[in-house]
Design a protein around this motif. Structure first.
Motif, PDB file in Angstrom:
ATOM      1  N   VAL A 149       0.847  -1.192   0.000  1.00  0.00           N
ATOM      2  CA  VAL A 149       0.000   0.000   0.000  1.00  0.00           C
ATOM      3  C   VAL A 149       0.881   1.239   0.000  1.00  0.00           C
ATOM      4  O   VAL A 149       1.799   1.366   0.812  1.00  0.00           O
ATOM      5  CB  VAL A 149      -0.939   0.023   1.217  1.00  0.00           C
ATOM      6  N   GLY A 150       0.623   2.136  -0.937  1.00  0.00           N
ATOM      7  CA  GLY A 150       1.362   3.389  -1.007  1.00  0.00           C
ATOM      8  C   GLY A 150       2.474   3.356  -2.036  1.00  0.00           C
ATOM      9  O   GLY A 150       2.840   2.302  -2.567  1.00  0.00           O
ATOM     10  N   SER A 151       2.994   4.542  -2.341  1.00  0.00           N
ATOM     11  CA  SER A 151       4.086   4.649  -3.309  1.00  0.00           C
ATOM     12  C   SER A 151       5.415   4.354  -2.627  1.00  0.00           C
ATOM     13  O   SER A 151       5.538   4.434  -1.406  1.00  0.00           O
ATOM     14  CB  SER A 151       4.102   6.047  -3.924  1.00  0.00           C
ATOM     15  N   ALA A 152       6.428   4.035  -3.437  1.00  0.00           N
ATOM     16  CA  ALA A 152       7.756   3.726  -2.904  1.00  0.00           C
ATOM     17  C   ALA A 152       8.787   3.950  -3.995  1.00  0.00           C
ATOM     18  O   ALA A 152       8.488   3.810  -5.180  1.00  0.00           O
ATOM     19  CB  ALA A 152       7.808   2.276  -2.420  1.00  0.00           C
ATOM     20  N   PRO A 153      10.016   4.289  -3.615  1.00  0.00           N
ATOM     21  CA  PRO A 153      11.085   4.423  -4.623  1.00  0.00           C
ATOM     22  C   PRO A 153      11.418   3.060  -5.219  1.00  0.00           C
ATOM     23  O   PRO A 153      11.028   2.012  -4.691  1.00  0.00           O
ATOM     24  CB  PRO A 153      12.259   4.996  -3.824  1.00  0.00           C
TER      25      PRO A 153
END
Length: 405
Positions: free
Chosen positions: A121-125
């Motif tokens: 869940v969520g954005s990440a590099p």
């Protein structure tokens, strides 16, 4: 001259870097889910499912950067069947409920039988995203593989901490709290104040019905002496706030209501004998949630009126807790209660120098007037709220959120 050459070199490097990124994940866009399942099963691959919405900023960041990185594209195109679905269109709402998507982006890994294998869940590099995604290829290390181990009785430190961490990453905070309750309740109580356990408790233990949590709450003075009052108070307030929030959600959805009620009862028992103003404010908020969830609006109003009446002279109760509760009542209760809500706005009208309170009071007047059919008054208060927010912004002051009505 050297600065110009260096600047030119940097620009060239950036241009070459951008030009080098020529590939991206090949998604099937809003394809029929049954067909994608069949293809995944035929190829013996997992589905990588990007659950997004058109308005989600982090979704766009992932789509325009991470998903267009060559190393990511090559790995995903070779390893997975990639599907991208707008959760607000077509099959999206049904799939949203099926896979319990509650935030965006939610990135799912699903096998050909439709079983959820891994969830992010969520954005990440790029590096973090790739490391987390590779876990899907080793189910024993995913949230669902760890769930099987934990439910089979493996409550060891290694499995429990790995499982709670995976649940945290998957944004499964309610289940994380349930696992934490099992794990920490089994530890010797004299170890719960140790620094190692405290760091883990303040990160994972959010079930107020836990014996370990009750012990920590009873030892709050000792915790504050060791770790600081600010951090300890923040932890307890967060747990109590989450308990109230989950109760409201359970009443609204009628999902997991018995468990939410059980946690509310535990919270009442802990706070009943506390003289702390913060604890009493939390207890009032809990009772308001209970009254609202059971449509006991007379009791809801009586509790707020009694809270205002008992306040010492010159010490009004926190305006956010009262006025926001008023807006929640206006939104959900029969129209007749909106008149009472206007009285609560009048109670705080004297705080002319407190912009935050003025905005809340104006917002409440707007909502109550609108519900009472007083359109012109509602429009005037809406404009007043807007102007007050602009004034606060110019002064660099925080403004309250806007209640949807």
């Amino acid at each position: 001259m050297n600065k110009i050459l260096l600047s030119a070199a940097v620009c060239c490097a950036l241009a070459l870097s951008v030009k080098a990124q020529t590939r991206e994940i090949n998604f099937k866009h809003d394809a029929p889910f049954k067909e994608v399942l069949a293809e995944a099963k035929k190829q013996n691959k997992l589905i990588f499912f990007d659950a997004y919405t058109s308005w989600c900023g982090p979704c766009k960041v992932m789509a325009n950067t991470v998903f267009k990185t060559d190393s990511v594209a090559d790995f995903f195109n070779q390893t997975f069947v990639n599907l991208k679905v707008d959760m607000e269109k077509g099959e999206g709402p049904k799939l949203k409920d099926r896979f319990d998507v509650a935030a965006y982006p939610t990135l799912l890994f699903i096998d050909g039988d439709g079983n959820l294998v891994h969830k992010i869940v969520g954005s990440a590099p790029v590096n973090e995203f790739m490391a987390e995604s590779r876990k899907a290829l080793h189910p024993e290390n995913t949230v669902y593989g760890l769930e099987k181990k934990f439910n089979a009785g493996d409550h060891s430190e290694a499995t429990s901490l790995a499982y709670m961490t995976a649940l945290e990453t998957a944004y499964e905070h309610t289940k994380m709290g349930e696992v934490a309750k099992v794990y920490f309740d089994a530890l010797p109580q004299n170890t719960l104040l140790d620094s190692k356990n405290w760091e883990l408790e303040s990160r994972f233990l959010f079930d107020v019905s836990s014996k370990a949590f009750a012990y920590l709450y009873g030892k709050s003075d000792d915790l504050k002496a060791k770790y600081g009052a600010g951090k300890v108070d923040m932890y307890f307030n967060q747990v109590f706030g989450n308990t109230i929030g989950s109760l409201k959600k359970a009443y609204a959805s009628n999902i997991n209501l018995p468990a939410a009620k059980n946690r509310a009862t535990a919270m009442e028992a802990l706070l009943a004998s506390s003289n702390s103003p913060s604890d009493q404010q939390q207890l009032t908020a809990l009772h308001l949630a209970q009254f609202a969830g059971t449509n006991q609006w007379d009791q809801y109003c009586a509790l707020i009126n009694n809270t205002l009446k008992k306040a010492p002279a010159g010490q009004k109760p926190n305006s956010y807790s009262i006025l926001w509760a008023g807006m929640e009542m206006v939104r959900s209760a029969p129209v007749k209660y909106s008149t009472t809500a206007l009285k609560w706005a009048d109670y705080y009208n004297e705080d002319k120098e407190d912009l935050f309170t003025q905005i809340l009071a104006s917002d409440l007047r707007k909502m109550a007037s609108k519900k009472l059919g007083k359109t012109k008054e509602a429009e005037a208060f809406a404009l007043n709220s807007e102007n007050l927010r602009k004034q606060a912004a110019a002064q660099g002051k925080m403004t309250p959120p806007i209640m949807n009505n």
